[in-house]
Scaffold this active site. Sequence first.
Site, PDB file in Angstrom:
ATOM      1  CE1 TYR A   1      28.407 -50.080 -32.511  1.00 49.81           C
ATOM      2  CE2 TYR A   1      28.390 -48.618 -30.448  1.00 49.81           C
ATOM      3  CZ  TYR A   1      29.155 -49.469 -31.586  1.00 49.81           C
ATOM      4  OH  TYR A   1      30.507 -49.891 -31.272  1.00 49.81           O
ATOM      5  CE  LYS A  47      29.228 -58.867 -46.264  1.00 56.94           C
ATOM      6  NZ  LYS A  47      30.397 -59.300 -46.811  1.00 56.94           N
ATOM      7  CG  ASP A  57      34.050 -58.493 -46.726  1.00 55.86           C
ATOM      8  OD1 ASP A  57      33.873 -57.520 -47.623  1.00 55.86           O
ATOM      9  OD2 ASP A  57      33.453 -59.650 -47.121  1.00 55.86           O
ATOM     10  CG  ASP A  63      33.392 -49.974 -32.364  1.00 55.60           C
ATOM     11  OD1 ASP A  63      34.080 -49.177 -31.851  1.00 55.60           O
ATOM     12  OD2 ASP A  63      33.322 -51.182 -31.859  1.00 55.60           O
ATOM     13  CG  ASP A  81      39.326 -50.363 -31.737  1.00 59.40           C
ATOM     14  OD1 ASP A  81      39.330 -49.333 -31.511  1.00 59.40           O
ATOM     15  OD2 ASP A  81      39.368 -51.308 -30.803  1.00 59.40           O
TER      16      ASP A  81
HETATM   17  C1  IPM Z   1      34.352 -46.311 -29.226  1.00 56.24           C
HETATM   18  C2  IPM Z   1      34.045 -47.404 -28.282  1.00 56.24           C
HETATM   19  C3  IPM Z   1      32.488 -47.130 -27.703  1.00 56.24           C
HETATM   20  C4  IPM Z   1      31.979 -47.561 -29.253  1.00 56.24           C
HETATM   21  C5  IPM Z   1      32.122 -47.979 -26.602  1.00 56.24           C
HETATM   22  C6  IPM Z   1      32.953 -47.813 -25.460  1.00 56.24           C
HETATM   23  C7  IPM Z   1      30.616 -47.864 -26.459  1.00 56.24           C
HETATM   24  O1  IPM Z   1      34.659 -48.520 -28.493  1.00 56.24           O
HETATM   25  O2  IPM Z   1      34.175 -45.163 -28.969  1.00 56.24           O
HETATM   26  O3  IPM Z   1      34.805 -46.843 -30.231  1.00 56.24           O
HETATM   27  O4  IPM Z   1      31.757 -48.686 -29.470  1.00 56.24           O
HETATM   28  O5  IPM Z   1      31.704 -46.783 -29.818  1.00 56.24           O
HETATM   29 MN    MN Z   2      35.703 -48.619 -30.413  1.00 54.11          MN
END
Ligand code: IPM
Ligand code: MN
Length: 351
Positions: A142, A189, A221, A245, A249
């Site tokens: 990032y 990884k 993975d 990240d 999710d």
């Molecule tokens: C999160 C979001 C952010 C990230 C984006 C909006 C920059 O997806 O907080 O997980 O990738 O960190």
């Molecule tokens: Mn995210």
Amino acid sequence: MKLNIALLAGDGIGPEVIDQAVKVSDAVAKKFGHEINWKPALTGAAAIDAVGEPYPDETHEICKSSDAVLFGAIGHPKFDNDPSAKVRPEQGLLKMRKALGLFANVRPTFTFPSLLDKSPLKKERIEGTDLVFLRELTGGIYFGEKGRREEGETAYDNCVYTRAEVQRLAKKGFELAMTRSKKLCCVDKANVLETSRLWRETVQAMEKDYPEVEVSYEFVDAVAMRLVQWPNSYDVLITENLFGDILTDEASVISGSMGLMPSASLGSDIGLFEPIHGSYPQATGLNIANPMATVLSAAMMFENFGLLEEGKAIRNVVNDALNAGVVTEDLADGGKSYGTSEVGDWLANNI
Ligand code: IPM
Ligand code: MN
């Protein structure tokens, strides 16, 4: 306690879910004798529209002079479909994380007994799931050097980590594991990436300082796979920025809706608390977004101040609402559902 809280509603459903977290926090403050001074500030696409940048200096000053930041969501489709956009709402969030030194992103995944059948996974696989990701938040791909595409047909994003960055994140992971089931999984990884080998080597060297913690090392993975097979086999997981990240999710929907899981970003005196979900642009202004993740983020905020009873009160009332069926449409299965603000009112009134 007197608390100054920067209030960054952001984009999309951000303002709607933030309103509910404010209501519930004020109700908790009233009950426990605290005073909260909310300090609204601009961020994201809303800030770009107003002043041309997603994390204006003025917002940073407000955050720095607060005890914590409560954050809604960031992102707008008009930027997503424009790869040439120079200024993006997401840059605001990244800048803020860096500027406030928030290197550790705490993202729990837990289940609610009343929602076990709402999960995309089978009940027997998720029962008892209670894990926490510690995602490194201010390093890795990032923040590494980026190639400029205008100069040619090649693009690159560098992934860089220093040993010190890994150590400070891993230290938080070991400490958290000590307060829980004493199991730590380092997700990397290392069979391919040099940065991952640095992570593994660094964590291995720290093991001796935490002899009670059982440490495992797993490839990202494989973790992605096991998370949907046996999420309840994990306790604390530490990982780098991008892996975290993606995996968080994935993990966030296990409980039944993405609108349920809170998060905290820590590292300096000022913590930032926000729902894991995004700005859900399609739902903006419709009063349908689930406010519970943001409300639970406020619970994490109170807990981070050491106000554990206050945090517990919020967690309890969220459970009560779920048990009573006071839920937004994402959890209603086509049955009776409530609006975002009605859920917020119910929570605030029942604290
Ligand atoms: C999160 C979001 C952010 C990230 C984006 C909006 C920059 O997806 O907080 O997980 O990738 O960190
Ligand atoms: Mn995210």
